[in-house]
Every structure is written in structure tokens, then in C-alpha cells.
Design a protein around this motif. Structure first.
Motif, PDB file in Angstrom:
ATOM      1  N   UNK A 256       7.258   4.438   7.974  1.00 23.18           N
ATOM      2  CA  UNK A 256       6.809   3.068   8.250  1.00 23.18           C
ATOM      3  C   UNK A 256       6.648   2.285   6.953  1.00 23.18           C
ATOM      4  N   UNK A 257       7.010   0.995   7.010  1.00 23.08           N
ATOM      5  CA  UNK A 257       6.923   0.149   5.824  1.00 23.08           C
ATOM      6  C   UNK A 257       5.476  -0.265   5.570  1.00 23.08           C
ATOM      7  N   UNK A 258       5.102  -0.293   4.308  1.00 22.40           N
ATOM      8  CA  UNK A 258       3.738  -0.660   3.922  1.00 22.40           C
ATOM      9  C   UNK A 258       3.756  -1.773   2.884  1.00 22.40           C
ATOM     10  N   UNK A 259       2.733  -2.612   2.962  1.00 22.26           N
ATOM     11  CA  UNK A 259       2.464  -3.618   1.946  1.00 22.26           C
ATOM     12  C   UNK A 259       1.299  -3.147   1.080  1.00 22.26           C
ATOM     13  N   UNK A 260       1.355  -3.471  -0.189  1.00 26.22           N
ATOM     14  CA  UNK A 260       0.193  -3.325  -1.058  1.00 26.22           C
ATOM     15  C   UNK A 260      -0.104  -4.678  -1.699  1.00 26.22           C
ATOM     16  N   UNK A 261      -1.276  -5.203  -1.419  1.00 27.52           N
ATOM     17  CA  UNK A 261      -1.763  -6.441  -2.051  1.00 27.52           C
ATOM     18  C   UNK A 261      -2.921  -6.051  -2.945  1.00 27.52           C
ATOM     19  N   UNK A 262      -2.806  -6.395  -4.210  1.00 22.22           N
ATOM     20  CA  UNK A 262      -3.821  -5.997  -5.180  1.00 22.22           C
ATOM     21  C   UNK A 262      -3.940  -7.078  -6.249  1.00 22.22           C
ATOM     22  N   UNK A 263      -4.960  -6.954  -7.082  1.00 19.93           N
ATOM     23  CA  UNK A 263      -5.117  -7.924  -8.162  1.00 19.93           C
ATOM     24  C   UNK A 263      -6.480  -7.831  -8.807  1.00 19.93           C
ATOM     25  N   UNK A 264      -6.826  -8.897  -9.520  1.00 16.62           N
ATOM     26  CA  UNK A 264      -8.075  -8.948 -10.267  1.00 16.62           C
ATOM     27  C   UNK A 264      -8.781 -10.272 -10.013  1.00 16.62           C
ATOM     28  N   UNK A 265     -10.103 -10.207  -9.869  1.00 18.37           N
ATOM     29  CA  UNK A 265     -10.936 -11.402  -9.725  1.00 18.37           C
ATOM     30  C   UNK A 265     -11.779 -11.525 -10.993  1.00 18.37           C
ATOM     31  N   UNK A 266     -11.607 -12.661 -11.699  1.00 18.25           N
ATOM     32  CA  UNK A 266     -12.204 -12.807 -13.025  1.00 18.25           C
ATOM     33  C   UNK A 266     -13.339 -13.831 -13.004  1.00 18.25           C
ATOM     34  N   UNK A 267     -14.431 -13.468 -13.648  1.00 23.78           N
ATOM     35  CA  UNK A 267     -15.613 -14.331 -13.774  1.00 23.78           C
ATOM     36  C   UNK A 267     -15.482 -15.117 -15.083  1.00 23.78           C
TER      37      UNK A 267
END
Length: 213
Positions: free
Chosen positions: A25-36
Motif C-alpha cells: 500500500x502507498x504511504x505519505x509522509x508529511x514532516x517538518x519543523x515548527x520554529x519559535x
């Protein structure tokens, strides 16, 4: 016996083909950084929620929820479905929330999809405006805010404001990004008073600024 052997050989030959044709099955990965940006560091311990909108029904489902680590990183991996778009929401007490829309066309199953965002601590300035002179219905104070945070619920917005008449005694309460400048000018034409000023607003606090004329 030969017929049974033939069937067994056929199964041995066909089985690898069937296995090869079965796709994961196909998968998505959404990731990142939240900066203050108020403190120049990752937004640790903020709550992150990713929701998806079904392309056919419009129904919304929660894809994942997590808490940002010390560096402000987040990551969600999930199965590809018939989705139209995704909503990424980041919340932390005394910070301006992040609400972003990620469209299905912006992401791929081939690589990680990186979405980085920034926010600031909430800060406020309270203009205390009072006419202390002789009461005159023609009195006027002009206040122009020309550099400040805009677009938030408690933001005052840029531009001029006019305080006309006698007996002015009021407050103007405005939000700003913590550790950033709030710049303004005010003037009273009748007495040729013109003041340019600015303040760096303190995160999680309110600065009082008194204007008396």
C-alpha cells in the motif's frame, strides 16, 4: 502422478509472479519543523494535529496527533486515500496558532514531504490615551501604527486612528509578536505635537504606553 507433478510445478512457477504483482500500500509522509522566532529555537511541546478531507464526501478525519520534540520536529506517515487536502494545526499556550492547508497535489508517495512553519510568542501593547488639557470638542489625537503584527484576532492593524473631542480617556489593546518592534506615530495638530516611537514587545506580557495631551 504426472498430472499432480505438473500442477505442483505450475504453482511453483506462478507463485513468484503473483507475489511480484502484489504491491505494498502507498504511504505519505508529511514532516517538518515548527520554529519559535521569538526565542530562535524549535517550538517544543506544541500540539500538532493533521486532518484530511475526503475528496468524495468532504468528511474530515484525524490523520495523526503528536507533540513537538525539543527541536520542534513533527512527522506523520499514513496510507494514501482519496483525499482532497489536509489541515495542519499547531497550538501552544501563549503562542499564535498555525493553521495551514496542504493540498493533495502538493505531496508525493515517492519522498518525504517537508513543510516547515514559524510562529511567535504572543505579546501586547496597551495604549492608554487621555486628554488631560482643557476640554474642547475640537481636540483631536491621531495615532498611526505602521509596523506591527497583522491578521490575528487581537491585532489592531496598520493605519491611522482618530480620537476626537473632549474627555478622551480610553485604552487601545493590540497584539504583537514577542521580541519584535511595534512602531507608531501620534500627533496633536492643535499643539503641533508629533512623536515617533517604537517598542520591542515582551513575550507573554503587556507593555503600557501612555499618551496624554
Amino acid at each position: 502422478m504426472k498430472k499432480a507433478l505438473f500442477h505442483f510445478t505450475l504453482i511453483i512457477l506462478v507463485l513468484p509472479i503473483l507475489i511480484a504483482c502484489k504491491k505494498d500500500p502507498l504511504e505519505f509522509t508529511i514532516k517538518g519543523n515548527i520554529y519559535d522566532e521569538s526565542f530562535n529555537q524549535g517550538l517544543e511541546n506544541a500540539q500538532v494535529t493533521l486532518t484530511a478531507v475526503d475528496a468524495n464526501t468532504g468528511d474530515v478525519r484525524i490523520v495523526g496527533e503528536s507533540t513537538l520534540n525539543a527541536s520542534g520536529d513533527y512527522s506523520f506517515t499514513f496510507l494514501r486515500e482519496r483525499d482532497l487536502k489536509f489541515y495542519l494545526k499547531v497550538e501552544k499556550d501563549n503562542y499564535f496558532p498555525i493553521d495551514e492547508t496542504i493540498f493533495f497535489s502538493e505531496i508525493t508517495t515517492e519522498n518525504d514531504n517537508i513543510f516547515n512553519y514559524t510562529t511567535h510568542a504572543k505579546a501586547f501593547i496597551n495604549f492608554k490615551i487621555k486628554n488631560t488639557g482643557a476640554s474642547d470638542p475640537n481636540d483631536q489625537l491621531k495615532l498611526e501604527i505602521y509596523e506591527a503584527k497583522t491578521g490575528c484576532e487581537s491585532c489592531c492593524g496598520l493605519g491611522q486612528r482618530f480620537f476626537n473631542g473632549a474627555n478622551i480617556d480610553t485604552n487601545l489593546y493590540c497584539a504583537n509578536n514577542g521580541n519584535q518592534y511595534y512602531k507608531f506615530i501620534y500627533w496633536v495638530p492643535e499643539i503641533s505635537l508629533v512623536v515617533f516611537d517604537s517598542l520591542i514587545t515582551t513575550p507573554f506580557d503587556t507593555l503600557d504606553y501612555v499618551i496624554e495631551y
